[in-house]
Structures are given as C-alpha cells and as structure tokens.
Design a protein around this motif. Structure first.
Motif, PDB file in Angstrom:
ATOM      1  N   VAL A   1      33.418  39.830  32.871  1.00 35.06           N
ATOM      2  CA  VAL A   1      34.186  38.648  32.461  1.00 35.06           C
ATOM      3  C   VAL A   1      35.663  38.890  32.702  1.00 35.06           C
ATOM      4  O   VAL A   1      36.114  40.038  32.830  1.00 35.06           O
ATOM      5  CB  VAL A   1      33.938  38.299  30.972  1.00 35.06           C
ATOM      6  CG1 VAL A   1      32.480  37.910  30.748  1.00 35.06           C
ATOM      7  CG2 VAL A   1      34.331  39.456  30.062  1.00 35.06           C
ATOM      8  N   ALA A   2      36.413  37.811  32.760  1.00 39.87           N
ATOM      9  CA  ALA A   2      37.842  37.895  33.068  1.00 39.87           C
ATOM     10  C   ALA A   2      38.651  38.324  31.848  1.00 39.87           C
ATOM     11  O   ALA A   2      38.511  37.753  30.769  1.00 39.87           O
ATOM     12  CB  ALA A   2      38.333  36.546  33.577  1.00 39.87           C
ATOM     13  N   ASP A   3      39.486  39.342  32.050  1.00 42.25           N
ATOM     14  CA  ASP A   3      40.442  39.715  31.002  1.00 42.25           C
ATOM     15  C   ASP A   3      41.662  38.804  31.139  1.00 42.25           C
ATOM     16  O   ASP A   3      41.732  37.968  32.056  1.00 42.25           O
ATOM     17  CB  ASP A   3      40.800  41.196  31.108  1.00 42.25           C
ATOM     18  CG  ASP A   3      41.432  41.568  32.451  1.00 42.25           C
ATOM     19  OD1 ASP A   3      41.942  40.669  33.158  1.00 42.25           O
ATOM     20  OD2 ASP A   3      41.425  42.770  32.803  1.00 42.25           O
ATOM     21  N   PRO A   4      42.638  38.914  30.241  1.00 41.32           N
ATOM     22  CA  PRO A   4      43.808  38.017  30.325  1.00 41.32           C
ATOM     23  C   PRO A   4      44.533  38.073  31.670  1.00 41.32           C
ATOM     24  O   PRO A   4      44.984  37.045  32.184  1.00 41.32           O
ATOM     25  CB  PRO A   4      44.695  38.505  29.175  1.00 41.32           C
ATOM     26  CG  PRO A   4      43.746  39.070  28.180  1.00 41.32           C
ATOM     27  CD  PRO A   4      42.667  39.717  29.000  1.00 41.32           C
ATOM     28  N   TYR A   5      44.644  39.282  32.258  1.00 42.70           N
ATOM     29  CA  TYR A   5      45.330  39.434  33.545  1.00 42.70           C
ATOM     30  C   TYR A   5      44.603  38.673  34.648  1.00 42.70           C
ATOM     31  O   TYR A   5      45.212  37.892  35.395  1.00 42.70           O
ATOM     32  CB  TYR A   5      45.433  40.921  33.889  1.00 42.70           C
ATOM     33  CG  TYR A   5      46.093  41.206  35.222  1.00 42.70           C
ATOM     34  CD1 TYR A   5      47.445  40.956  35.424  1.00 42.70           C
ATOM     35  CD2 TYR A   5      45.361  41.754  36.281  1.00 42.70           C
ATOM     36  CE1 TYR A   5      48.056  41.233  36.640  1.00 42.70           C
ATOM     37  CE2 TYR A   5      45.966  42.038  37.500  1.00 42.70           C
ATOM     38  CZ  TYR A   5      47.310  41.771  37.672  1.00 42.70           C
ATOM     39  OH  TYR A   5      47.906  42.043  38.877  1.00 42.70           O
TER      40      TYR A   5
END
Length: 255
Positions: free
Chosen positions: A198-202
C-alpha cells in the motif's frame, strides 16, 4: 452535467438493449477523451429522468462499465470516469517503459527525482553481488503515461560498470538505451518478483493517490550479456491503473 450527454439519444426502434446503447456511448466518449479521466458522472436518477429510462437500465450500463474499468465508484462521493488499466506485459517481456507505453498508444514521460552515488548497503550488495567497498548510483524516477503518474522507481547500478552515468540526461533518454550505447551493457535476462503493498504518505503524494491505496511492488534484478547483475530496481505501480498480463502455454512435454 457535461454537455456531451446531450448527444446521447436512445433509439427504441432497434433491437439493441437500452443499457447497451448507454454503455457504448460512454465508452466511445471516454476513449476519445470527451469524458475525461476523473470526471464525475451524473447520478443514475438524473440520467434516468433525462433519457426516460428505468433505473435498472442505467444501473446495468454502469455496472458493466465499472467491471470493464471505465468507471470507478467511490462511496459517498459518486461515480467517476476512469481509464481502463494498462494491461502491461512488463512481467513477461524485456522492454523499456517507453516501449511498453507507446505500444498501448500512451505518451510516456519521466521525471528525474534524484540521482547520486552512495555507499552500497546489505540488500543491494546481495542482489548485485558487490562488496562493502563498492559504490552504486541511486536513481529515483517518477514515470507517467499521458501525463498521469503511474510508477515510482528506485534503481541501483554499480558505479564501476558505468562511470559517468550520473551525468547523463536520464529524463529525456532511456536508461537501458544509454547503458547499451555508452557502456556496452545489454540485458540478457532478468528476475522479477511481485508483491502487494500500500502507498505510504510519500508515494501517495507522488502518485496522486490516497494513502494506503493498493500498489503493485515489483523488484527487478537485471543481468548483462556476461551474466553479471547490473541493475536492482524497486518499482511501485498504481494498482488502479496498471495490471500485469501473462500468457502461459502448456509445455509440449507435459502430460
């Protein structure tokens, strides 16, 4: 409502289901970009009233469009136009990103985020068969299709194999083409592994997606004509826009 819907006329004199007429109209105008990616679609009840058709008719059209990747429903927000996922052959072919996007009629673009020479660390040292004394070029790129960010890639390449690579224009020029023409490095074979993540904040910021949105995380080790590993890449693909396409054939000796 987009004025393009004024061209949507239901013909009840032909033996074509009403929902299918709506569906084909939507596909035509999504593909010619009259209905743009991310555009909000009128609510079902609004289209029902405008076209004088039943709600199940519009719902059937929308359901099939969602299933085929032309629409995306977001809870509490509505239904939005979306382009069907790129059915990439990346997993079974050796080709550049530009070649892959051009094959699907998309305009590729690369944004160079950073490039530097760094000390090797354990993971890269293992993948590229290096020693603690070696240095690698660390290359970060964001890659686009039709101006939409598709994949973030971090790549490691041994400095000793391509001194001067750090000064090349890797935004405008293909990495693989540059390695071939200037450093006599050609891809002989590759190893790829695919993970779900899943996508982290960056990454959510870079790729323009929600935090924790699904990603296809692909690691690649590429080997040159002398069977020496020369590239280790970590790629994060948007799962809402990219899918892997694999053709499998029965071995002639299988019984």
């Amino acid at each position: 409502m987009n004025s393009i819907y004024e061209q949507l006329k239901i013909d009840r004199t032909v033996p074509i289901p009403l929902y299918y007429q709506i569906k084909t109209f939507m596909i035509k105008h999504i593909e010619d970009n009259s209905l743009k990616d991310g555009e909000l679609v009128p609510p079902e009840e609004e289209l029902c009233a405008y076209l004088n058709v039943s709600r199940p008719t519009v719902r059937q059209a929308f359901l099939e469009l969602v299933h085929e990747g032309y629409l995306n429903r977001i809870k509490s927000k509505g239904t939005f136009v979306t382009r069907p996922k790129i059915a990439g052959d990346f997993i079974q072919k050796i080709q550049t990103y530009n070649q892959e996007m051009q094959y699907y009629g998309l305009k590729p673009k690369t944004k160079l985020l950073s490039i530097s020479e760094i000390d090797v660390f354990a993971e890269v040292m293992e993948k590229l068969k290096l020693t603690e004394k070696d240095k690698v070029i660390c290359l970060e790129r964001l890659r686009y299709a039709d101006d939409k960010p598709i994949v973030y890639v971090k790549t490691f390449i041994p400095v000793k194999l391509c001194k001067g690579l750090i000064d090349e224009d890797l935004e405008q020029n293909s990495l693989y083409d540059t390695l071939k023409t200037k450093y006599n490095i050609e891809i002989a074979h590759i190893n790829r592994q695919i993970h779900a993540t899943v996508a982290d904040p960056y990454l959510s910021d870079l790729l323009g997606i929600m935090e924790n949105a699904p990603l296809l995380y692909i690691t690649t080790v590429a080997y040159n004509q002398n069977d020496i590993p020369f590239e280790y890449s970590l790629a994060s693909y948007r799962a809402d826009m990219y899918k892997m396409n694999v053709d499998l054939y029965k071995d002639k000796y299988y019984k």
